[in-house]
Design a protein around this motif. Structure first.
Motif, short mmCIF file in Angstrom:
data_model
loop_
_atom_site.label_atom_id
_atom_site.label_comp_id
_atom_site.label_asym_id
_atom_site.label_seq_id
_atom_site.Cartn_x
_atom_site.Cartn_y
_atom_site.Cartn_z
N ARG A 73 0.82 -1.21 0.00
CA ARG A 73 0.00 0.00 0.00
C ARG A 73 0.86 1.27 0.00
O ARG A 73 0.58 2.21 -0.72
N LEU A 74 1.89 1.27 0.86
CA LEU A 74 2.76 2.45 0.92
C LEU A 74 3.48 2.64 -0.41
O LEU A 74 3.56 3.76 -0.94
N THR A 75 3.96 1.54 -0.96
CA THR A 75 4.63 1.57 -2.26
C THR A 75 3.69 2.16 -3.31
O THR A 75 4.08 3.05 -4.07
N TRP A 76 2.46 1.66 -3.32
CA TRP A 76 1.48 2.13 -4.28
C TRP A 76 1.15 3.62 -4.11
O TRP A 76 1.01 4.37 -5.08
N HIS A 77 1.07 4.06 -2.84
CA HIS A 77 0.86 5.47 -2.53
C HIS A 77 1.94 6.33 -3.17
O HIS A 77 1.68 7.37 -3.77
N LEU A 78 3.18 5.88 -3.05
CA LEU A 78 4.31 6.63 -3.60
C LEU A 78 4.24 6.69 -5.13
O LEU A 78 4.59 7.69 -5.75
N VAL A 79 3.76 5.61 -5.73
CA VAL A 79 3.57 5.58 -7.19
C VAL A 79 2.53 6.63 -7.59
O VAL A 79 2.74 7.42 -8.51
N LEU A 80 1.42 6.63 -6.86
CA LEU A 80 0.35 7.60 -7.16
C LEU A 80 0.83 9.04 -7.05
O LEU A 80 0.33 9.93 -7.73
N GLU A 81 1.79 9.25 -6.16
CA GLU A 81 2.32 10.61 -5.96
C GLU A 81 3.32 10.99 -7.05
O GLU A 81 3.85 12.09 -7.04
N GLY A 82 3.63 10.04 -7.95
CA GLY A 82 4.46 10.37 -9.10
C GLY A 82 5.90 9.89 -9.04
O GLY A 82 6.67 10.13 -9.97
N PHE A 83 6.28 9.19 -7.96
CA PHE A 83 7.65 8.71 -7.84
C PHE A 83 7.85 7.41 -8.61
O PHE A 83 6.89 6.69 -8.91
N SER A 84 9.10 7.11 -8.92
CA SER A 84 9.45 5.79 -9.45
C SER A 84 9.82 4.90 -8.27
O SER A 84 10.73 5.21 -7.51
N VAL A 85 9.10 3.80 -8.13
CA VAL A 85 9.19 3.05 -6.88
C VAL A 85 9.39 1.56 -7.12
O VAL A 85 8.83 0.99 -8.05
N GLN A 86 10.23 0.96 -6.29
CA GLN A 86 10.31 -0.49 -6.25
C GLN A 86 10.04 -0.97 -4.82
O GLN A 86 10.65 -0.49 -3.87
N GLY A 87 9.11 -1.89 -4.71
CA GLY A 87 8.87 -2.54 -3.43
C GLY A 87 9.67 -3.82 -3.38
O GLY A 87 9.80 -4.53 -4.38
N ASN A 88 10.27 -4.12 -2.23
CA ASN A 88 11.01 -5.37 -2.06
C ASN A 88 10.36 -6.16 -0.93
O ASN A 88 10.04 -5.60 0.13
N GLU A 89 10.13 -7.43 -1.17
CA GLU A 89 9.47 -8.24 -0.14
C GLU A 89 10.00 -9.67 -0.18
O GLU A 89 10.19 -10.23 -1.26
N PHE A 90 10.20 -10.24 1.00
CA PHE A 90 10.76 -11.58 1.11
C PHE A 90 9.68 -12.66 1.20
O PHE A 90 9.80 -13.72 0.60
N SER A 91 8.60 -12.35 1.95
CA SER A 91 7.59 -13.38 2.24
C SER A 91 6.74 -13.71 1.02
O SER A 91 6.11 -12.84 0.42
N LEU A 92 6.69 -14.98 0.68
CA LEU A 92 5.85 -15.43 -0.44
C LEU A 92 4.37 -15.19 -0.16
O LEU A 92 3.60 -14.91 -1.08
N PHE A 93 3.96 -15.27 1.12
CA PHE A 93 2.57 -14.98 1.47
C PHE A 93 2.22 -13.55 1.05
O PHE A 93 1.19 -13.29 0.44
N MET A 94 3.13 -12.62 1.36
CA MET A 94 2.92 -11.22 1.01
C MET A 94 2.98 -11.02 -0.50
O MET A 94 2.17 -10.29 -1.08
N LEU A 95 3.94 -11.68 -1.14
CA LEU A 95 4.12 -11.50 -2.59
C LEU A 95 2.91 -11.99 -3.38
O LEU A 95 2.43 -11.32 -4.29
N PHE A 96 2.42 -13.18 -3.03
CA PHE A 96 1.21 -13.69 -3.69
C PHE A 96 0.06 -12.69 -3.54
O PHE A 96 -0.64 -12.38 -4.49
N THR A 97 -0.11 -12.23 -2.30
CA THR A 97 -1.29 -11.42 -2.00
C THR A 97 -1.20 -10.02 -2.59
O THR A 97 -2.18 -9.50 -3.15
#
Lengths: 364, 364
Positions: free
Chosen positions: B163-187
């Protein structure tokens, strides 16, 4: 036979408590050894960065752990002396040999130190005010005539370290605290009977908590107890005060229509089946007697597959209390009561916040 | 060889995640069977008192569990379809057979449902406002020119459900989210790419939590998601957005002086050695780049004897960040920031309250 098996089981459990209290120092030292080993496995650059503040901190932690053990030893010694006549306790003390205690038992020792903060330190005053004042106000309002309070008999199941119980004694009521945990019984006995002056003892209740600290100093800060000394503060009164050891359901066996008031604070969720508590409180209260309750519903036996735990929501508890034959006089939930804490480190970055239910009901 | 051992290990772990997601329904039903068995062992009088509200509640719980499983299955199917090219994932899916999952893995499935509430439901708005606004405000203030934000590259390690990553995208930034957990990545993948309209899906995130409920209804209340739909809300912009799967320390291996901003929210305490995170963030930031952090210090690997975890207090973290070569521009602790919550059931009697540290520092 069955009786001697039960006695053996009681001795074994008592011995585990005695062992855990005595094992605290070695437990703490083993944690420190682990921290040192982890430090030594860091790369040179990281070791250099952590450097002396870290090793100084570990040294100070050791002193705090040793001091905690000294106080715990005094609590234990006084308990063994005081309850020396108790057969199972004496046998347990005699057979006790220092050996590694389980994490569960060590967590109980650590909780005991935090309970001291809650009930008997200046630092715990906010927590006590939030939890006990709503109960004390209700009882004072119900029995405004101080001179006649000695006739009012109050039972406090789950008395813990006895601060609320002692408060009620000071207000002139005749009170009995009931407590199951030997850790609590040893410690409350020590504070109520052995302490000679205010802030006589010093402990470091948070020394082994390495998460969510703002500073090294917060983690190893001292807490003194007792903030007031029951043995010397005790006035001569007509009322009575006692502590009763054992399971609430069993120790109240012969107490039919015996009590004027039952006060339960952070207690009812210790039940596997809360209906047993409701039945018992109804049975032991005099007609017209009052039950005052304050606390959350963190059922202690939830999620234990080998325990028959029933977990009901608060509205169902209220429904069952009424159905049993109580008249509900006050029922306050959610936002009408400020959030409270339980044996919480007030300088931690993480605190468990409880939104408690309060009720006051009359046995019809 | 070592590489194929690592690949086998990755497949085995992936398979455990897939199994746990699929096992949710059976897990829930086994809990229900336990509750029914406990109920039947109650005395007749207590069974009568609990009566139909209790059995109705258990029936409703079953429906909620089944619905959660349906949503989880859609999340999993979409993930397997989307990441079908990934060898280890495909192998893991092929060898997956439904079998009992560990309590640890099931707790991760349950957490995933609660993370959905935090990041992508209307109910989570208070939590998000408290945690994300302080961070978003700081970034907006630093880069006020919206038209030029696409040149600002932001990395969000521990992106969770994005959500935070997406917020930053909406604000116009170029963003990469990094995540380790497969549960989080799937969802997050499901929500970001598959959801077609607002509040399209319904889950019951608290159905298996039987403690600290005010009512039966609170426990089985539905939560809809997503409160806004990223796939349709996405405007055409010059900026970029990506999610990167894997361990933060490994995936940033070639990122020297690559990022304008690193944002860590409830992330730094996932380290076994926080100095590795500090080193890495320093290395991957451009000169003059900014690191913004918000969160507590609930070290995830604390008290695990088989992990080399270092647990430092907040003041030491700040000292190490400065010593590494960051200029601290804002350092706010304790009472200057309102307490926050993390994936918390806002109708529960018990809530974990975090007092977070916030800092903003510049790579010199």
């Amino acid at each position: 036979g069955k009786d001697s098996e039960e006695a053996d089981e009681e001795i074994a459990q008592t011995e585990q408590v005695i062992n855990a209290i005595q094992y605290y120092r070695r437990y703490g030292h083993s944690k420190l050894r682990h921290f040192v080993a982890v430090f030594r496995r860091l790369c040179d650059s990281h070791q250099l960065q952590l450097a002396s503040p870290y090793s100084e901190h570990l040294k100070k932690m050791k002193l705090c752990i040793d001091q905690n053990q000294r106080v715990l030893k005094q609590i234990l010694s006084y308990g063994l002396e005081m309850f020396g006549g108790d057969h199972s306790l004496q046998t347990a003390a005699e057979i006790s040999q220092l050996r590694p205690a389980s994490e569960l038992y060590m967590s109980k020792v650590k909780s005991t130190l935090k309970q001291i903060v809650r009930d008997w330190s200046t630092e715990g005053i906010n927590e006590r005010t939030l939890c006990y004042n709503v109960v004390l106000s209700a009882i004072r309002a119900r029995f405004p005539d101080v001179a006649r309070r000695h006739d009012v008999s109050i039972l406090v199941p789950g008395a813990g370290l006895g601060r609320l119980t002692w408060h009620l004694v000071l207000e002139g009521f005749s009170v009995q605290g009931n407590e199951f945990s030997l850790f609590m019984l040893f410690t409350s006995n020590f504070i109520l009977n052995k302490c000679q002056k205010e802030n006589e003892f010093t402990i470091y209740p948070y020394v082994l908590d390495t998460c969510n600290n703002w500073t090294y100093e917060d983690q190893i800060r001292p807490v003194q107890f007792p903030d007031l000394c029951p043995a010397t503060a005790s006035p001569t009164r007509a009322n009575t005060f006692s502590m009763c050891a054992g399971d609430f359901l069993q120790t109240t066996n012969g107490d039919d229509e015996c009590w004027s008031v039952v006060v339960t604070v952070f207690f009812i969720d210790t039940a596997t089946n809360l209906m047993n508590y409701i039945d018992t409180i109804h049975r032991i209260l005099k007609k017209g007697g009052v039950w005052i309750n304050f606390g959350p519903l963190t059922y202690h036996f939830a999620d234990m597959d080998d325990e028959d735990s029933i977990e009901l929501p608060y509205s169902e508890v209220i429904r069952l209390v009424k159905a049993k034959g109580f008249k509900m006089e006050r029922d306050e939930r959610n936002d009408s009561i400020p959030p409270t804490f339980y044996a919480c480190n007030e300088r931690s970055m993480l605190r468990y916040q409880y939104s408690c239910g309060f009720f006051e009901c009359i046995k019809l």
